[in-house]
Design an enzyme around this catalytic site. Structure first.
Site, PDB file in Angstrom:
ATOM      1  N   ASP A 203       0.817  -1.215   0.000  1.00  0.00           N
ATOM      2  CA  ASP A 203       0.000   0.000   0.000  1.00  0.00           C
ATOM      3  C   ASP A 203       0.852   1.266   0.000  1.00  0.00           C
ATOM      4  O   ASP A 203       0.327   2.365  -0.180  1.00  0.00           O
ATOM      5  CB  ASP A 203      -0.940  -0.012   1.219  1.00  0.00           C
ATOM      6  CG  ASP A 203      -2.119   0.942   1.062  1.00  0.00           C
ATOM      7  OD1 ASP A 203      -2.520   1.208  -0.091  1.00  0.00           O
ATOM      8  OD2 ASP A 203      -2.641   1.419   2.089  1.00  0.00           O
ATOM      9  N   SER A 227      -7.682   5.102  -0.228  1.00  0.00           N
ATOM     10  CA  SER A 227      -7.760   3.814  -0.908  1.00  0.00           C
ATOM     11  C   SER A 227      -9.181   3.283  -0.803  1.00  0.00           C
ATOM     12  O   SER A 227      -9.785   3.311   0.277  1.00  0.00           O
ATOM     13  CB  SER A 227      -6.788   2.817  -0.274  1.00  0.00           C
ATOM     14  OG  SER A 227      -5.460   3.281  -0.345  1.00  0.00           O
ATOM     15  N   GLN A 277      -5.293  -1.609  -7.251  1.00  0.00           N
ATOM     16  CA  GLN A 277      -5.970  -0.757  -6.271  1.00  0.00           C
ATOM     17  C   GLN A 277      -6.702   0.364  -7.002  1.00  0.00           C
ATOM     18  O   GLN A 277      -6.177   0.941  -7.957  1.00  0.00           O
ATOM     19  CB  GLN A 277      -4.969  -0.136  -5.295  1.00  0.00           C
ATOM     20  CG  GLN A 277      -5.626   0.714  -4.203  1.00  0.00           C
ATOM     21  CD  GLN A 277      -4.596   1.415  -3.323  1.00  0.00           C
ATOM     22  OE1 GLN A 277      -4.155   2.508  -3.629  1.00  0.00           O
ATOM     23  NE2 GLN A 277      -4.202   0.756  -2.238  1.00  0.00           N
TER      24      GLN A 277
END
Length: 285
Positions: A203, A227, A277
């Protein structure tokens, strides 16, 4: 293992609080809310605690609410199915009784099969690059005081970016990013731990790929980012205490959302994991 890395390993070492229920502490990285990679890594660890003899091969999760880094997080694991080759688990992460993440993880017995992969892209060796922490120390005198600790903090995951963006003077550039990743210090030979650590690290420096073409960074006070979801596929064995190249691109941004893709390669050129993502990237007037 260095102390800063040991703290991260301990962070992923969840406490059982009932049948298929676990609790993890939170860490404050200087962000407004809990770092999404922490919740992902802990969720995968929670699911792994309910599976024997199989390793995770994929994870798909949605971020529902921002987490509070001053509170622990409770993880409920639901045993969806245990088949002959695969096991599936659903995980719900909660704080104050409210869901902050929901996800599904799949596990597989080891087996042989067809083999192919994309070639590793070219990238400079990590030994000749500066770390994010070193860049942070250079930037610290030029940013507001409340950001300096975040930029210069000791990090369990060493990240060495290739051609990093100057956050004080961003310019539009193609939607591609590369960084080398590894933990600080040697890790135990636990493949589940290495997968959870990669999940945690995946991430970092990911969302920003979709910002590259627009010449903005997290220093922009009008930028709202978060996110929305995150997926990972583990392809081959790897170690997080050895250098991995995180090669990222962003094929599209539209509707206030940026889509990002990534591949992790080891230094021998093997593709070990892939990520996707979608993130909120909203510029407020």
């Amino acid at each position: 293992m260095l102390e800063v890395t040991r703290k991260l390993v301990d962070l992923l070492d969840l406490s059982p609080i009932g049948d298929d229920h676990f609790q993890g502490d939170s860490e404050d990285l200087g962000f407004p809310s809990v770092f999404g990679g922490q919740v992902l890594g802990q969720a995968l660890m929670a699911a792994s605690r309910t599976v024997e003899g199989r390793l995770p091969h994929s994870l798909h999760a949605y971020f529902l609410r921002p987490g509070n880094h001053s509170m622990p997080i409770d993880y409920e694991v639901q045993r969806v199915r245990d088949g002959g080759s695969f096991s599936v688990r659903r995980v719900i992460a909660r704080q104050n009784g409210k869901e902050i993440l929901t996800g599904s993880m799949s596990f597989q017995v080891a087996e042989d099969g067809f083999e192919h992969q994309l070639d590793m892209p070219s990238a400079p060796d990590p030994e000749g690059l500066k770390s994010e922490q070193e860049y942070g120390e250079q930037l610290a005198p030029h940013v507001p005081e409340h950001l300096r600790d975040t930029l210069t903090r000791d990090r369990p995951i060493e990240i060495r970016p290739v051609d990093p963006v100057n956050p004080l003077k961003p310019e539009p550039r193609p939607p591609y990013k590369q960084s080398w990743f590894r933990t600080q210090g040697h890790l135990p030979d636990d493949p589940v731990l290495h997968r959870c650590l990669l999940t945690y690290a995946s991430d970092f420096a990911f969302l920003g790929t979709s910002l590259n073409p627009h010449g903005v960074t997290f220093m922009d006070k009008k930028l709202q980012v978060a996110s929305l979801d995150h997926s990972i596929w583990f392809h081959r064995e790897f170690r997080m205490d050895e250098w991995l190249l995180y090669d990222k691109d962003s094929p599209s941004a539209s509707g206030g959302r940026g889509f990002n893709r990534g591949n992790f390669f080891n230094q021998q050129g093997k593709l070990v994991a892939s990520t996707t993502q979608e993130a909120l990237i909203r510029h407020r007037s």
